[in-house]
Design an enzyme around this catalytic site. Structure first.
Site, PDB file in Angstrom:
ATOM      1  N   PRO A 132       0.793  -1.231   0.000  1.00 45.43           N
ATOM      2  CA  PRO A 132       0.000   0.000   0.000  1.00 45.43           C
ATOM      3  C   PRO A 132       0.826   1.283   0.000  1.00 45.43           C
ATOM      4  O   PRO A 132       0.469   2.256  -0.656  1.00 45.43           O
ATOM      5  CB  PRO A 132      -0.832  -0.138   1.283  1.00 45.43           C
ATOM      6  CG  PRO A 132      -0.987  -1.605   1.471  1.00 45.43           C
ATOM      7  CD  PRO A 132       0.307  -2.195   1.007  1.00 45.43           C
ATOM      8  N   GLY A 135       4.579   1.833  -3.863  1.00 46.48           N
ATOM      9  CA  GLY A 135       4.761   2.351  -5.208  1.00 46.48           C
ATOM     10  C   GLY A 135       5.893   1.624  -5.910  1.00 46.48           C
ATOM     11  O   GLY A 135       5.975   0.404  -5.893  1.00 46.48           O
ATOM     12  N   SER A 136       6.811   2.379  -6.504  1.00 45.05           N
ATOM     13  CA  SER A 136       7.917   1.785  -7.258  1.00 45.05           C
ATOM     14  C   SER A 136       9.155   1.539  -6.405  1.00 45.05           C
ATOM     15  O   SER A 136      10.151   1.023  -6.912  1.00 45.05           O
ATOM     16  CB  SER A 136       8.282   2.705  -8.428  1.00 45.05           C
ATOM     17  OG  SER A 136       7.197   2.841  -9.319  1.00 45.05           O
ATOM     18  N   THR A 163      -2.598  -9.045  -9.275  1.00 45.76           N
ATOM     19  CA  THR A 163      -3.404  -9.511 -10.404  1.00 45.76           C
ATOM     20  C   THR A 163      -3.609 -11.017 -10.277  1.00 45.76           C
ATOM     21  O   THR A 163      -2.673 -11.758  -9.991  1.00 45.76           O
ATOM     22  CB  THR A 163      -2.707  -9.195 -11.731  1.00 45.76           C
ATOM     23  OG1 THR A 163      -2.510  -7.788 -11.833  1.00 45.76           O
ATOM     24  CG2 THR A 163      -3.558  -9.654 -12.914  1.00 45.76           C
ATOM     25  N   ARG A 285     -17.716   6.705 -41.774  1.00 40.98           N
ATOM     26  CA  ARG A 285     -18.302   7.971 -41.358  1.00 40.98           C
ATOM     27  C   ARG A 285     -18.118   9.014 -42.464  1.00 40.98           C
ATOM     28  O   ARG A 285     -17.003   9.226 -42.958  1.00 40.98           O
ATOM     29  CB  ARG A 285     -17.615   8.427 -40.066  1.00 40.98           C
ATOM     30  CG  ARG A 285     -17.942   9.840 -39.622  1.00 40.98           C
ATOM     31  CD  ARG A 285     -19.368   9.991 -39.190  1.00 40.98           C
ATOM     32  NE  ARG A 285     -19.569  11.262 -38.507  1.00 40.98           N
ATOM     33  CZ  ARG A 285     -20.736  11.867 -38.398  1.00 40.98           C
ATOM     34  NH1 ARG A 285     -21.826  11.324 -38.934  1.00 40.98           N
ATOM     35  NH2 ARG A 285     -20.838  13.015 -37.755  1.00 40.98           N
ATOM     36  N   HIS A 355     -13.481   8.827 -33.760  1.00 37.40           N
ATOM     37  CA  HIS A 355     -14.870   8.417 -33.533  1.00 37.40           C
ATOM     38  C   HIS A 355     -15.771   9.592 -33.151  1.00 37.40           C
ATOM     39  O   HIS A 355     -16.998   9.457 -33.170  1.00 37.40           O
ATOM     40  CB  HIS A 355     -14.941   7.359 -32.431  1.00 37.40           C
ATOM     41  CG  HIS A 355     -14.605   5.974 -32.887  1.00 37.40           C
ATOM     42  ND1 HIS A 355     -13.324   5.563 -33.182  1.00 37.40           N
ATOM     43  CD2 HIS A 355     -15.395   4.896 -33.106  1.00 37.40           C
ATOM     44  CE1 HIS A 355     -13.335   4.290 -33.541  1.00 37.40           C
ATOM     45  NE2 HIS A 355     -14.581   3.865 -33.517  1.00 37.40           N
ATOM     46  N   GLY A 356     -15.158  10.714 -32.787  1.00 34.37           N
ATOM     47  CA  GLY A 356     -15.971  11.868 -32.401  1.00 34.37           C
ATOM     48  C   GLY A 356     -16.820  11.551 -31.184  1.00 34.37           C
ATOM     49  O   GLY A 356     -16.401  10.835 -30.269  1.00 34.37           O
ATOM     50  N   GLU A 380       4.107  -2.744 -14.179  1.00 31.61           N
ATOM     51  CA  GLU A 380       5.511  -3.157 -14.279  1.00 31.61           C
ATOM     52  C   GLU A 380       6.471  -1.968 -14.296  1.00 31.61           C
ATOM     53  O   GLU A 380       7.524  -2.001 -14.928  1.00 31.61           O
ATOM     54  CB  GLU A 380       5.756  -4.032 -15.525  1.00 31.61           C
ATOM     55  CG  GLU A 380       4.751  -5.147 -15.735  1.00 31.61           C
ATOM     56  CD  GLU A 380       4.781  -6.192 -14.638  1.00 31.61           C
ATOM     57  OE1 GLU A 380       5.523  -6.013 -13.653  1.00 31.61           O
ATOM     58  OE2 GLU A 380       4.056  -7.177 -14.746  1.00 31.61           O
ATOM     59  N   THR A 382       6.390   2.583 -13.728  1.00 27.42           N
ATOM     60  CA  THR A 382       5.918   3.771 -14.436  1.00 27.42           C
ATOM     61  C   THR A 382       6.913   4.203 -15.510  1.00 27.42           C
ATOM     62  O   THR A 382       8.045   3.729 -15.572  1.00 27.42           O
ATOM     63  CB  THR A 382       5.725   4.926 -13.448  1.00 27.42           C
ATOM     64  OG1 THR A 382       7.004   5.248 -12.879  1.00 27.42           O
ATOM     65  CG2 THR A 382       4.752   4.551 -12.343  1.00 27.42           C
TER      66      THR A 382
END
Length: 402
Positions: A132, A135-136, A163, A285, A355-356, A380, A382
């Site tokens: 927690p 970080g890195s 994960t 489009r 795509h607008g 993996e 930043t």
């Protein structure tokens, strides 16, 4: 014209594997990915299909029941799978990092015990470094293992961003282990990787080990991301990876190099899909009496997107091939991960712009990609961490003498 991101020099077997995976992605993943993602539903049918294809054993040596393929083959398969749905590639990535670490660093007993079942998909792997407040900064790990008697360790601490935390049955966990390492020993030399077997699911999955519920994320849904809490968790000494304490940092960093190639491959796959969606929509489009693809501004955008896809793919392939030679590849992996994740974000945003207003609608696939791409900027390591790695390695290579 050939499709983007082709790879020269592949064997017939590699081409056959990739063709099979590509067909699976087109038929089994792309048609259902957005619906499953919106429901944040674990893609069990897709995972079962990957198991039948033998992909959980892709890089595991043949002597353990795997296919014995290279990191390059694996990375190209990940690229194809991420093109369909990035979350699915995350499910197999952590599995392969653990399998790779076992293959490279495990004792013979550990290899014999785990790798055949991992190749069959019966054991699903996950790995855990982050915490927690970490970080890195891996050196700031506070989770700890204390030896109790001759053949057991007691683990305590909280890990984060795991994960496959719920669905995995084997977790490689990095913790501090001061036993045998005197006070003042550098942090990276007093870390150990433990192989923790557990039941799938949430809650207390074995005595002393709790996997809370899934973390609710902006994107990267479907795959379960969790915390891992160890409270008096007892692990036998024969589950220290490699049988020796103090080697965990190096073992994990070796695995992370594989993971960085994987993240680069994911970035390539997502970028390819975004380009496909953008170039298709631009031809359908119409504005001012013609398809928007005929407007120079859109053609310039498509040209930039395709060039970025090609560049990221080439760097990813180079990093994978370097690792396959057995050489150090932290420079190449860092460059590939950095470039592919940044270019992925840019290509996805350009496709979103093409795509607008429809790109903002959940009915269109690009909306999902727009939420998924940011994870690659963090996973993996930043972009800033990659730049540090790249910069240090360049100074090593170009050191001025005298």
């Amino acid at each position: 014209m050939a499709r983007l991101a082709q790879t020269a020099g592949l064997t017939d077997i590699q081409q056959e594997i990739l063709s099979t995976v590509r067909d699976f992605v087109d038929k089994e993943i792309i048609p259902v990915a957005t619906e499953l993602e919106h429901r944040d539903e674990y893609p069990q049918d897709i995972v079962d299909g990957l198991k039948e294809l033998g992909l959980f054993g892709l890089m595991i040596p043949e002597e353990y029941g795997g296919l014995g393929e290279s990191l390059l083959t694996y990375a190209l398969c990940v690229e194809e799978i991420a093109r369909g749905w990035m979350s699915v590639s995350g499910i197999i990535n952590t599995h392969f990092i653990v399998a790779y670490m076992l293959k490279q660093h495990g004792t013979q007993e550990q290899k014999d015990h785990f790798l055949p079942r991992m190749a069959a998909g019966e054991v699903r792997g996950a790995f855990s470094m982050s915490e927690p407040g970490l970080g890195s900064d891996v050196s700031a790990i506070t989770s700890k293992a204390v030896k109790d008697g001759d053949d057991e360790y007691v683990l305590n601490g909280q890990k984060m961003w795991l994960t496959n935390g719920g669905t995995s049955t084997l977790v490689a966990v990095l913790v501090r282990s001061d036993e045998g390492h005197p006070e003042g020993t550098p942090a990276h030399k007093s870390m150990t990787t433990f192989l923790i077997e557990k039941e799938p699911g949430f809650g207390e999955v074995r005595p002393g080990l709790t996997i809370p519920g899934k973390i609710d994320k902006m994107g990267y849904k479907g795959v379960d991301t969790t915390e891992l809490i160890m409270d008096g968790l007892r692990i036998p000494a024969n589950r220290v990876l490699g049988g020796e304490t103090g080697r965990g940092f190096y073992q994990m960093m070796d695995g992370v190099e594989v993971g960085r190639v994987n993240v680069a491959a994911r970035g390539c796959g997502v970028a390819q899909r975004a380009f496909e969606l953008g170039v298709s929509y631009a031809q359908q489009r119409h504005t001012f009496g013609k398809p928007i693809a005929h407007h120079q501004a859109i053609q310039f955008k498509l040209a930039e997107m395709a060039t970025k896809v090609e560049a990221a793919h080439a760097m990813m392939v180079n990093a994978a091939r370097k690792k396959d030679t057995g050489e150090r590849n932290d420079l190449e992996a860092g460059m590939a991960k950095y470039l592919a994740s940044e270019y992925c974000k840019e290509v996805v945003e350009d496709a979103f712009r093409i795509h607008g207003g429809y790109g903002f609608s959940k009915e269109y696939e690009i909306e999902r990609l727009y939420r998924e791409a940011p994870m690659l900027l963090i996973g993996e390591g930043t972009a800033e961490i990659q730049k540090m790695i790249i910069g240090r390695r360049l100074l090593e290579e170009y050191r001025v003498q005298g």
